[in-house]
Design an enzyme around this catalytic site. Structure first.
Site, PDB file in Angstrom:
ATOM      1  N   GLY A  89       0.836  -1.190   0.000  1.00 38.70           N
ATOM      2  CA  GLY A  89       0.000   0.000   0.000  1.00 38.70           C
ATOM      3  C   GLY A  89       0.873   1.243   0.000  1.00 38.70           C
ATOM      4  O   GLY A  89       2.088   1.167  -0.139  1.00 38.70           O
ATOM      5  N   GLU A 110       9.731  -2.451   4.250  1.00 39.10           N
ATOM      6  CA  GLU A 110       9.018  -2.313   2.965  1.00 39.10           C
ATOM      7  C   GLU A 110       9.971  -1.849   1.866  1.00 39.10           C
ATOM      8  O   GLU A 110       9.935  -2.350   0.741  1.00 39.10           O
ATOM      9  CB  GLU A 110       7.863  -1.325   3.111  1.00 39.10           C
ATOM     10  CG  GLU A 110       6.720  -1.875   3.942  1.00 39.10           C
ATOM     11  CD  GLU A 110       5.650  -0.848   4.257  1.00 39.10           C
ATOM     12  OE1 GLU A 110       4.517  -1.266   4.518  1.00 39.10           O
ATOM     13  OE2 GLU A 110       5.933   0.362   4.263  1.00 39.10           O
TER      14      GLU A 110
HETATM   15  C1  5RP Z   1       3.025   0.918   6.181  1.00 36.99           C
HETATM   16  C2  5RP Z   1       2.667   1.603   4.921  1.00 36.99           C
HETATM   17  C3  5RP Z   1       1.289   1.360   4.398  1.00 36.99           C
HETATM   18  O1  5RP Z   1       1.407   0.760   3.157  1.00 36.99           O
HETATM   19  C4  5RP Z   1       0.574   2.666   4.267  1.00 36.99           C
HETATM   20  O2  5RP Z   1       0.569   3.288   5.538  1.00 36.99           O
HETATM   21  C5  5RP Z   1      -0.848   2.476   3.765  1.00 36.99           C
HETATM   22  O3  5RP Z   1      -1.602   1.774   4.705  1.00 36.99           O
HETATM   23  P1  5RP Z   1      -3.166   1.540   4.517  1.00 36.99           P
HETATM   24  O4  5RP Z   1      -3.326   0.589   3.390  1.00 36.99           O
HETATM   25  O5  5RP Z   1      -3.611   0.993   5.847  1.00 36.99           O
HETATM   26  O6  5RP Z   1      -3.793   2.892   4.237  1.00 36.99           O
HETATM   27  O7  5RP Z   1       3.442   2.287   4.319  1.00 36.99           O
HETATM   28  O8  5RP Z   1       4.317   1.252   6.613  1.00 36.99           O
END
Ligand code: 5RP
Length: 234
Positions: A89, A110
């Site tokens: 995401g 990530e």
């Molecule tokens: C985690 C991230 C997530 O991908 C980002 O915060 C998006 O999260 P969500 O899909 O819950 O909106 O970078 O470190």
């Protein structure tokens, strides 16, 4: 219970991402509520045998838990020489697919997994699309637990404001790596993301920044009018 409109958009993007997964693939598994939908759908497809021999590399303790619940086999980064595809995401996506990530606190792993992947696919709801990074989301930085004020002053010197991320209990949030997170807000967005990223990478004590520049290959936006896919222009 019926899913909220926002969750439906996330699930829609996650379902489209599944079309890029093939049997035998090594998958990088991002973190967050959108990825949770992807893990759930991937688990369903593995359970009915429509996909086989897929293994995942998790980017957080949260994803490890969710992937196990979904019945997805996990390996460690480095167990295989190649990650075929990472699905993750994002907190913001610019028109040329630069990203802000890390509001879920997993940006270091990530970025490590994304950088080791042949292809990086980002799944988001349409509300994450921005013209300029830093408009909607703060920029998260993972930092070591010493010398924090120096980073706060550095961000102030670049026209921003930074605060240490805390949990609802008031205690400092710690990443899976035991580090603090600094959330940096820039009124009007980040003027020169590439320059800022270079400066951040050169700063001792900054473990990693949430700027993911030139990393995503494809973004899938869940929207009320259907799924929109954007490929990076090479
Ligand atoms: C985690 C991230 C997530 O991908 C980002 O915060 C998006 O999260 P969500 O899909 O819950 O909106 O970078 O470190």
């Amino acid at each position: 219970m019926e899913a909220s409109p926002l969750e439906s958009l996330k699930r829609q993007a996650a379902a489209s991402a599944l079309e890029y997964v093939e049997s035998g693939m090594v998958l990088g598994l991002g973190t967050g509520s959108t990825v949770a939908h992807f893990l759930d759908l991937l688990g369903e497809r593995l359970a009915i045998g429509k996909l086989k021999d897929v293994v995942g590399i998790s980017t957080s303790t949260r994803t490890t838990r969710e992937a196990r619940q979904a019945g997805i086999d996990l390996i460690e980064i480095g167990d295989r020489s190649q990650i075929d595809l990472t699905v993750d995401g994002a907190d913001e996506v610019s028109p040329d697919l630069d990203l802000i990530k890390g509001m879920g606190g997993a940006l270091l792993r990530e970025k490590m997994v994304a950088q080791s992947s042949d292809r990086v696919l980002i799944i988001v709801d349409e509300g994450k699309a921005v013209d300029r990074l830093g408009t909607l989301s703060p920029l998260p930085l993972e930092i070591v637990n010493w010398g924090v004020l120096g980073h706060i002053h550095f961000i102030e010197g670049r026209g921003g404001e930074a605060s240490i991320r805390t949990m609802s209990s008031g205690e400092a949030f710690l990443s899976d790596n035991g580090n603090l997170m600094l959330d940096c807000r820039f009124s009007g967005g980040i003027e020169e993301p590439t320059r800022l990223e270079v400066e951040l990478q050169a700063r001792a004590g900054v473990v990693e920044s949430g700027l993911f520049l030139g990393i995503a290959d494809l973004a899938i936006f869940g929207s009320r009018t259907g799924t929109r896919e954007v490929n990076r222009e090479s």
